[in-house]
Design a protein around this motif. Sequence first.
Motif, PDB file in Angstrom:
ATOM      1  N   UNK A  26      47.354  22.475  -6.972  1.00 26.57           N
ATOM      2  CA  UNK A  26      47.640  23.232  -5.753  1.00 26.57           C
ATOM      3  C   UNK A  26      47.176  22.384  -4.578  1.00 26.57           C
ATOM      4  N   UNK A  27      48.081  22.111  -3.642  1.00 28.37           N
ATOM      5  CA  UNK A  27      47.682  21.331  -2.473  1.00 28.37           C
ATOM      6  C   UNK A  27      47.983  22.113  -1.204  1.00 28.37           C
ATOM      7  N   UNK A  28      47.628  21.523  -0.088  1.00 27.52           N
ATOM      8  CA  UNK A  28      47.879  22.149   1.206  1.00 27.52           C
ATOM      9  C   UNK A  28      47.703  21.142   2.315  1.00 27.52           C
ATOM     10  N   UNK A  29      48.361  21.393   3.431  1.00 24.46           N
ATOM     11  CA  UNK A  29      48.154  20.578   4.620  1.00 24.46           C
ATOM     12  C   UNK A  29      48.962  19.317   4.691  1.00 24.46           C
ATOM     13  N   UNK A  30      49.939  19.124   3.807  1.00 21.00           N
ATOM     14  CA  UNK A  30      50.730  17.892   3.849  1.00 21.00           C
ATOM     15  C   UNK A  30      51.317  17.704   5.244  1.00 21.00           C
ATOM     16  N   UNK A  31      51.969  18.735   5.744  1.00 21.29           N
ATOM     17  CA  UNK A  31      52.406  18.751   7.144  1.00 21.29           C
ATOM     18  C   UNK A  31      51.322  19.466   7.932  1.00 21.29           C
ATOM     19  N   UNK A  32      50.521  18.680   8.641  1.00 19.80           N
ATOM     20  CA  UNK A  32      49.255  19.201   9.165  1.00 19.80           C
ATOM     21  C   UNK A  32      49.423  20.302  10.187  1.00 19.80           C
ATOM     22  N   UNK A  33      50.547  20.349  10.891  1.00 22.32           N
ATOM     23  CA  UNK A  33      50.761  21.441  11.833  1.00 22.32           C
ATOM     24  C   UNK A  33      51.085  22.739  11.111  1.00 22.32           C
ATOM     25  N   UNK A  34      51.358  22.657   9.811  1.00 23.05           N
ATOM     26  CA  UNK A  34      51.569  23.851   8.983  1.00 23.05           C
ATOM     27  C   UNK A  34      50.195  24.262   8.438  1.00 23.05           C
ATOM     28  N   UNK A  35      49.422  24.895   9.304  1.00 20.48           N
ATOM     29  CA  UNK A  35      47.986  25.021   9.093  1.00 20.48           C
ATOM     30  C   UNK A  35      47.607  26.061   8.025  1.00 20.48           C
ATOM     31  N   UNK A  36      48.521  26.917   7.611  1.00 19.40           N
ATOM     32  CA  UNK A  36      48.195  27.879   6.564  1.00 19.40           C
ATOM     33  C   UNK A  36      47.803  27.146   5.281  1.00 19.40           C
ATOM     34  N   UNK A  37      48.522  26.063   4.975  1.00 23.07           N
ATOM     35  CA  UNK A  37      48.311  25.362   3.709  1.00 23.07           C
ATOM     36  C   UNK A  37      46.907  24.848   3.518  1.00 23.07           C
ATOM     37  N   UNK A  38      46.351  24.178   4.525  1.00 22.38           N
ATOM     38  CA  UNK A  38      45.002  23.625   4.373  1.00 22.38           C
ATOM     39  C   UNK A  38      43.953  24.718   4.353  1.00 22.38           C
ATOM     40  N   UNK A  39      44.181  25.817   5.091  1.00 23.18           N
ATOM     41  CA  UNK A  39      43.171  26.868   5.174  1.00 23.18           C
ATOM     42  C   UNK A  39      43.200  27.791   3.965  1.00 23.18           C
ATOM     43  N   UNK A  40      44.382  28.038   3.408  1.00 25.74           N
ATOM     44  CA  UNK A  40      44.405  28.811   2.172  1.00 25.74           C
ATOM     45  C   UNK A  40      43.713  28.053   1.050  1.00 25.74           C
ATOM     46  N   UNK A  41      43.754  26.726   1.129  1.00 29.32           N
ATOM     47  CA  UNK A  41      43.107  25.920   0.103  1.00 29.32           C
ATOM     48  C   UNK A  41      41.586  26.118   0.147  1.00 29.32           C
ATOM     49  N   UNK A  42      41.024  26.186   1.359  1.00 30.30           N
ATOM     50  CA  UNK A  42      39.594  26.464   1.493  1.00 30.30           C
ATOM     51  C   UNK A  42      39.252  27.836   0.916  1.00 30.30           C
ATOM     52  N   UNK A  43      40.058  28.832   1.273  1.00 31.48           N
ATOM     53  CA  UNK A  43      39.785  30.189   0.802  1.00 31.48           C
ATOM     54  C   UNK A  43      39.964  30.298  -0.708  1.00 31.48           C
ATOM     55  N   UNK A  44      41.001  29.672  -1.246  1.00 31.37           N
ATOM     56  CA  UNK A  44      41.269  29.773  -2.677  1.00 31.37           C
ATOM     57  C   UNK A  44      40.142  29.155  -3.490  1.00 31.37           C
ATOM     58  N   UNK A  45      39.676  28.010  -3.063  1.00 30.25           N
ATOM     59  CA  UNK A  45      38.593  27.359  -3.797  1.00 30.25           C
ATOM     60  C   UNK A  45      37.328  28.216  -3.727  1.00 30.25           C
ATOM     61  N   UNK A  46      37.045  28.776  -2.561  1.00 28.93           N
ATOM     62  CA  UNK A  46      35.880  29.658  -2.453  1.00 28.93           C
ATOM     63  C   UNK A  46      36.005  30.832  -3.422  1.00 28.93           C
TER      64      UNK A  46
END
Length: 923
Positions: free
Chosen positions: A129-149
């Motif tokens: 599971x990845x996120x943030x590839x397109x950095x302006x698509x900010x949901x991806x990177x932040x869901x990754x933080x929440x999911x791991x937590x």
Amino acid sequence: MRNRAMLQALLMLMIVGLVFAVPQQTGAQVTTPMEELGVNIGDDYHLFTYTQFEAYWRKLAEESPRMILEDIGQTAEGRTQLMAIITSPENHRNLARYKEISQRLSSAEGLTDEEARRLANEGKAVVWIDGGLHASEIVGSHQLMEMVYQLVSRTDEETMRFLDDIIILAANANPDGMELVSSWYMRMEEPTERSTSGLPRLYHKYVGHDNNRDAYMVAMPETENMARMLYGEWNPQIMYNHHQAGPAGTVLFAPPYRKGIAYNIEPLVYTGIESVGAAMHARFVAEGKPGAAMRSIASYSTTWSGCQRCTPYWFHTIGILTEINGNPTPMEIPLIPDRQLASNDIPYPIAPQTWHFREAIDYSITANRAILDYASRNRDYLLYNRYIMGRNSIEKGSRDYWTIEPMDIEELKLAGAGQEIEARRAQALPSHLYEQVLHDPAKRDPRGYIIPSDQPDFPTATKFVNALIKNGTIVHRATQDFAVGGEQYPAGSYIVKTAQAFRPHVMDSFEPQDVLDEFLYPGGPPVPPYDVTGWTLAFQMGVEFDRILDGFDGPFEQVEGFATTPSGTVANASGAEGFMLSHVVNDAFIAQNRLVAAGEDVFWLTEAVTVGGETYPAGTIYIESKRSTAGRLAPLASELGLSFVGVSESPRSEALKMQRVRIGLWDRYGGSMPSGWTRWLFEQFEFPFEVVYPQRLNEGRLSRSFDVLVFVDGAIPAAPSAAGEPERFRAPPDPARIPSEYHGWLGSVTADTTIPQLREFMEDGGTIITIGSSAMNMALQLGLPVTNHLVDNSGRPLPEDQYYIPGSLLGVQVDNARPVAYGMNDRAIVSFNRSPVFRLESGAEAQGLQRLAWYDSDRPLRSGWAVGQEHLEDGVAMIEADVGDGKLFLFGPGVVQRAQPHGTFKFLFNGIYLSTAEEDRVN
């Protein structure tokens, strides 16, 4: 009583101890996002930088036995790219074994079906599971933080099952971009003024959004880091690539995708995508989360190999994409009438409403958990299916096999036309045509490919091979001379056999893509593809290879690690007057750049010469010998695989002497992806350059600073239309909202201000190189005798139902006697993506315009999709024009498109050097 009280106290202490011990074992006692970051993940008006992301992940890894962090490599800007490995503590103790099982089942080598079943039963499903590839698509990177937590803290039954059954790989796909975008958003103190728009540069150092167009080329460091995990080390059965935004009037898009397949992919990949997608949509509905769409609601497909979630299909991984709506600044889900009617593709519509960031995070977590639930419940099935696909691919490459593509079906229909119908069923044809047409022995798939080591540009062939290796392809090298099918091949040649698990990727890297034509309705306009339709990498890179149809073997060894170009030589150095170097090898430009910078005398011979019994063609590079020369050539030969031949007498030829070049590469505020790719390419080939913005161009006196200016696709605006209105580029940002350090980047190229300065630059002797749309627009802006070739009899552009060529590969004829085409063959394959095609008007040659490359056939398609390709015949692809004392090069095709078509790089590189080359003679 006292003993009882003591016993009760002791029991209470034990219970308390267990209460505090259990979270440590399960991972529940970890720092919450609020404790670490001061706000919750998904709170409105808040984004976290990668610096915060990394620090939080490191803390969680220290606190939880469920999680370890792996440094998978450096980013383009030098940050550490992290991958979290999350599973139960018991699984962590056996992690190496589970990785080995995943690798063995993926490769399918040396396993029986029974052995594979045992491994599948023993192993754990691996999900990426990845996120943030397109950095302006900010949901991806932040869901990754929440999911791991959540995965390291929750103790519910489902989460514990996930941890027992699955190894979860979580990766931030673009750390540099997350740092840039989040910092940009949070720079405003007033929350309601925050926005991710107006970024000053690309959110990947070089390629911005095109970091999701690099997956088969593997040029960028982040792509390589992830490819190594996906196809070399872990081989997950499912990979999930988060994106945004979703279709208007919905929350998100999730598979199944629109119709269309790639014909080399194993069918279990497609059925797997359908199954996982169904599980995702079912969970959204079950949890009361409306607004998920699929299939025809968006353009996402499975026919192209270049994106992060697409490439896995060619490696038997189920690749999942979602596109979700969400932003830290609350947004609206609009009322779209057609999206309110339930259908197969929107089973559960959502009402229009204000949409908050946390809601998007929660939907993403639901999607993640749906995939994890599917993987947990189907663990052994997923693992064994991965083996089946690898086994089937090996089998197909080990025997005669035919991949049926659209052109074969068209041939079958033609063969059956007019024949007696064998059965009464509609459209049935005589069954003997199945073997006669669809299994013609001459059209069977190759058993492998041989890349001879004696081809003119073997260093580029080695780069091609390494692109394959980065994605897990098995490549062999010949340890001595050998013969196959009566042909002799030298030692060092590369061999890529199709009898390997990743056969689909091998086939698509060497064979042309054949795309099923898709139209809105019969006789109507074409349905645009998701991206390009033809990308055959061997074609793009100009690699020479032989297709071998029968089984073969030889003195081969597998390439371990990356392939290395054999060291070149410096022959006849003693007493040499100078040294000859082939112009065919792309890496010769690296050598020239170093030699010219060091003060060596470098020439291009402009006529064929015979020296010492050897004939050298026009364009051969000649380095005059000085006391320092031989010592400088030796490391170039060793490092770059170049061969220099010393000659005892001067070639006595007309020549062009190379000089240092001052290069200006256009860019703009916000960044241009084509410019970024070109910037990266200049760095790889060691061209010195300066990025130049419109304000500097508008200042004029450009010849004081530059010898050559490069304008990539999208840099030059269209000439004024008949109505007098110029084509409008995107609106510039408000300078008041832009930090002062970026004000010099603002502005745009305009017909009124910039074009006159560019004309003056060329008239003063400067060179301009234009690519793609900039080529046609520049020609028209300058009033050159050039028009659009693709028009009907009344001069109007051909409509799309008559002519339509998206990203495809086409063949052109090349005038390689002209210096800008030195080193090229007389034919080339070009990357064509709605590219301009020129027509030279009467008298153009008298005005100093010469065609460099043109479409000399009514069937120029080599790979991809081309509606009405016959209209290209006699159209001009590239032009060289005199403008005053200077030069203008008009390159219609993408000669450096995404840094993939190495076979046409020389057009750009030659044009750069010609800007300062001086006519001379070597005596």
